[in-house]
Enzyme design. Structure first.
Site, PDB file in Angstrom:
ATOM      1  N   GLU A   1       0.797  -1.108  -0.185  1.00  0.00           N
ATOM      2  CA  GLU A   1      -0.023   0.034  -0.051  1.00  0.00           C
ATOM      3  C   GLU A   1       0.746   1.144   0.105  1.00  0.00           C
ATOM      4  O   GLU A   1       0.730   2.195   0.737  1.00  0.00           O
ATOM      5  CB  GLU A   1      -0.976  -0.045   1.297  1.00  0.00           C
ATOM      6  CG  GLU A   1      -1.958  -1.060   1.093  1.00  0.00           C
ATOM      7  CD  GLU A   1      -2.952  -1.024   2.176  1.00  0.00           C
ATOM      8  OE1 GLU A   1      -2.835  -0.217   3.292  1.00  0.00           O
ATOM      9  OE2 GLU A   1      -3.797  -1.999   2.310  1.00  0.00           O
TER      10      GLU A   1
ATOM     11  N   GLU B   1     -10.313  -9.445 -14.429  1.00  0.00           N
ATOM     12  CA  GLU B   1     -10.527  -9.990 -15.627  1.00  0.00           C
ATOM     13  C   GLU B   1     -10.034  -8.873 -16.709  1.00  0.00           C
ATOM     14  O   GLU B   1      -9.443  -9.034 -17.768  1.00  0.00           O
ATOM     15  CB  GLU B   1     -12.019 -10.139 -16.008  1.00  0.00           C
ATOM     16  CG  GLU B   1     -12.691 -11.071 -15.173  1.00  0.00           C
ATOM     17  CD  GLU B   1     -14.211 -11.350 -15.220  1.00  0.00           C
ATOM     18  OE1 GLU B   1     -14.733 -10.467 -16.064  1.00  0.00           O
ATOM     19  OE2 GLU B   1     -14.776 -12.096 -14.539  1.00  0.00           O
TER      20      GLU B   1
END
Length: 830
Positions: free
Chosen positions: A429, A510
């Site tokens: 992060e 995806e």
């Protein structure tokens, strides 16, 4: 397109793990310690006679603080600690360690190194008044050459270490001091360098493995040398299976890289189910044996394929992972070998096959345990690069520019040969990840990792939430992601809880796969309530490797980030959670572990195991709430559910019962009678019932196509009548690095644990053969001492950690409490 990584991995030979270098001699005993910010104690003539004597590893942040205002200081916790809940209300400071030692005649003419597995943080080391060096990183291992500054053999030497844990330098509990092992390594002037070995394979199959052994041999003498270097490989049964000898000419003061390839026929491959470890013996000979190292290693092949996913020895493996922090609960950050091993045992038993080490280098003992037990590891190198993270103002980002390369090299040289490690993580992060500086740094880090170890992929944990990240859109990460071999996403699928539930990122896998079909992806962190969505993505897409829940085990610090609050039905979610997490005293723990801080399974763990298809059915009951109240759960938390059907005083009151199952139908029985049936909604594994409480047995059964698939039962318990002690091992080594973790249970007259026993305090007594290393329970708001001989149980359970003294003998532990039958257990230290 496929990424193939072949490795034969070594982890320094001992059981349990001892040194990173098999030549290392434990140097933990007989230190003196004083916590003081004013003194200067590097001078060998300094009078430390009044300092406290102790053995390492040592974490002063877990030690009890002096009493101040009532309620503001309890045990090791202070309401007014500088870092507040971020570090679990514990205190840092400045501490000094000193050790006086005399070397015997056998050390004459040797090269003497000292290795520190980890010192938190900003350490300075002196030997006989000579400053050896400074290391700001509190998690990295490092070593120094003592030889030029040692006094003659037979006379005393003094080593002094100053540790500065000041300011707000961590987002979680770090511990303080020399909290990992220290080793003394005496070697002849011609020797194999520390961390100089690299063992890889160019071919691995069930028939054969080609093992390439490389090592750096150093000639620290003033004369040129001709030596022979012999490499022996020994199989798990102890038989010599391959050997090669290489003649080496060494210039005075120089090093030489040896490289040999050996063939292993019918290798026993290292795997999750069968973590086979061979031994390698490397001997330097100059007419006689000059230097010898013995290591253990595992043979395995890892592949990362955009079409097939992660393959271990040619077989597809999905990562059933959890993030962990480095503390050991009641022991604080103290890294005792058995504590690290037990942590991995607990996680493996709870269904995990992988851990992510959040967010810094870990102790060698934990990695060695992963090697021995068969647990996959994804590392983290840094939590920050050049930019700080709130609330940290004095963190590693201040040192990153100067130290990143040296620390990264130390991490990889030390750990590159562990079979358990499958990926190198370079950041978590990172605030500047979407900026040009983030791309520059990521490329430098990834290039350096690939240079040092081309056998594993590079990953990083990327987080993208509007307002949480500096990125205005996902496309800003594109240059950064290009340098990663495996994309790690934190909370890419947010689940259905809290303010992050509107994040529309489940298609990230995806869309990124369409752009980069050769790559693989994983959830480096996900919310417990999003376990199903994340696992469904892993099962649906071969290129999604699986993921890591936040977190596998509760930890000290980041207080209450996974907490649940019961508030009026009209309360505002964000306001409640902000108020709860800003100053959650006396909550010292994160409250987000699938396991609690002493190792007991919590509700999220049972849910997770049904998600992973490890168990067919689990039934849990929500703790009842008063009328007009609602529960607000943090995104990192889980509803307040218990494996309990013991609710005295709630007879005839409706209880919320949740059943987790992959089956399509659920039948609920109470005392042998079917009371409800339900079809599990599509896309869910949860069936929720309202059941009037009556004591007895609650049973949930799953059915698919009319066939029973499994059941889970809860029984009403009686009142508490006795204490039960269950040691994890009754026979341990007479060694301070071994422990017996004794589970403490409050039971009824039938031997059932009483789950509503919360306020019973247990008193412990030990004979002289052992001592208490720590006491604990699963209550994250119990700020009483971890080091006294008494502690309350929580939900009927507690823990006492027994440490043997050096001499063999029978350790007798007594446990007693008012109104209960006492218990006794005998642990043999041999």
């Amino acid at each position: 397109m496929k990424q193939l990584f072949l490795l034969v991995a070594i982890c320094w030979f001992c059981l349990p793990a001892r040194a990173q270098d098999s030549r290392g001699i434990p140097f933990d005993k007989d230190w003196r310690f004083k916590k003081d910010s004013v003194i200067r104690a590097e001078n060998p003539s300094y009078n430390d006679a009044g300092w406290r004597k102790l053995d390492l590893p040592h974490d002063w942040s877990i030690e009890d603080l002096p009493n101040q205002k009532m309620g503001e200081v309890q045990g090791p916790f202070s309401k007014n600690a500088m870092s507040k809940g971020a570090t679990g209300y514990t205190e840092g400071g400045i501490g000094w360690y000193r050790k006086t030692f005399t070397l015997e005649k056998s050390y004459s003419g040797k090269q003497i190194y000292i290795t520190f597995d980890g010192v938190y943080m900003n350490s300075d080391v002196w030997i006989n008044g000579h400053h050896l060096g400074y290391r700001p990183n509190g998690y990295i291992s490092f070593f120094y050459d003592l030889t030029p500054y040692l006094n003659p053999v037979g006379t005393s030497n003094v080593i002094a270490v100053r540790v500065k844990n000041r300011g707000v330098n961590s987002r979680w509990y770090s511990g303080s001091g020399i909290y990992r092992h220290v080793w003394l390594t005496p070697v002849n002037l011609v020797h194999a360098e520390i961390w100089g070995s690299s063992i890889t394979t160019s071919e691995v199959s069930g028939k054969t493995a080609l093992v390439k052994v490389e090592g750096v041999i150093k000639n620290a003498s003033s004369q040129n040398k001709n030596v022979n270097v012999r490499i022996d490989l020994i199989n798990p049964e102890g038989k010599l299976i391959a050997a090669k000898t290489e003649a080496v000419y060494l210039d005075a003061g120089n090093t030489h890289l040896i490289s040999q390839q050996l063939t292993v026929t019918k290798p026993s491959l290292w795997s999750l189910e069968n973590p086979s470890l061979y031994k390698a013996k490397v001997t330097v000979m100059g007419g006689k044996s000059i230097d010898k190292t013995i290591t253990s290693f595992g043979i395995r092949k890892i592949e990362f394929d955009g079409a097939k996913g992660f393959l271990l020895n040619g077989k597809s493996v999905k990562l059933k992972g959890g993030c962990i922090h480095h503390d050991n609960g009641p022991l604080g950050a103290t890294s005792i070998d058995r504590a690290e091993e037990r942590k991995i045992e607990l996680l493996k038993k709870a269904g995990y096959n992988a851990v992510r080490l959040s967010h810094n280098p870990y102790a060698p003992a934990l990695l060695n345990a992963c090697d021995r037990l068969g647990m996959l590891v994804v590392t983290d190198s840094y939590d920050m690069w050049e930019q700080e993270k709130s609330p940290v103002k004095d963190g590693y980002n201040l040192y990153f520019k100067k130290w990143w390369q040296k620390d990264l090299q130390a991490l990889i040289f030390r750990d590159r040969n562990h079979p358990s490690i499958i990926m190198w993580g370079i950041g978590n992060e990172i605030p500047e990840a979407a900026d040009t500086s983030g791309y520059r740094i990521a490329k430098e880090l990834a290039d350096e990792v690939h240079r040092l170890d081309p056998t594993r992929p590079v990953t990083e944990a990327i987080v993208y939430f509007p307002g949480y990240s500096s990125a205005k859109n996902w496309e800003q990460y594109k240059p950064h992601l290009k340098v990663l071999d495996v994309d790690g996403y934190n909370y890419a699928i947010a689940g259905k809880a809290g303010p992050l539930s509107n994040n529309k990122a489940p298609d990230r896998y995806e869309t990124e796969h369409a752009k980069h079909p050769e790559k693989t992806f994983m959830a480096t962190e996900y919310f417990p309530v999003a376990a199903l969505e994340n696992w469904d993505a892993a099962e649906k897409h071969p290129y999604v490797l699986g993921g890591f829940s936040w977190t596998a085990m509760n930890y000290i610090g980041e207080a209450f980030i996974g907490g649940a609050s019961k508030v009026p039905d009209t309360a505002n979610y964000m306001r409640v959670m902000m108020n709860a997490t800003v100053n959650p005293w006396p909550v010292y723990g994160a409250v987000c572990g699938d396991l609690d801080i002493i190792g007991n399974r919590r509700a999220a763990s049972y849910y997770q195991n049904v998600v992973w298809r490890n168990t067919p059915v689990e039934v849990l009951v929500h703790r009842p709430m008063a009328a007009g109240m609602k529960e607000i759960t943090s995104p990192w938390g889980f509803p307040d559910l218990l494996k309990s059907w013991t609710w005295p005083g709630k007879e005839s009151q409706k209880m919320q019962v949740q059943v987790y199952t992959r089956s399509k139908q659920v039948k609920l029985e109470l005392n042998g009678k079917i009371i409800a049936e339900q079809t599990v909604p599509d896309g869910s594994i949860t069936a929720t019932f309202e059941v009037e409480y009556q004591p007895g047995t609650l049973t949930a059964k799953g059915f698919t196509n009319g066939k029973e698939t499994g059941e889970s039962m809860l029984h009403t318990t009686g009142r508490p009548v006795a204490i039960r002690l269950i040691p994890d091992r009754k026979i341990i080594k007479a060694d301070v690095n071994d422990l017996s973790f004794v589970n403490v249970e409050v039971v009824d007259d039938k031997g059932n644990v009483v789950p509503d026993a919360d306020d019973i305090e247990i008193r412990y007594e030990l004979n002289e053969a052992g001592k208490i290393a720590g006491v604990g329970n699963g209550n994250p708001a119990d700020v009483s001492s971890f080091q006294q001989n008494h502690k309350k149980v929580f939900q009927g359970r507690g823990l006492v950690i027994v440490r043997p003294n050096v001499k063999p003998g029978a350790i007798v532990l007594h446990a007693s409490a008012d109104g209960l039958r006492s218990a006794k257990v005998i642990i043999e230290a041999r």
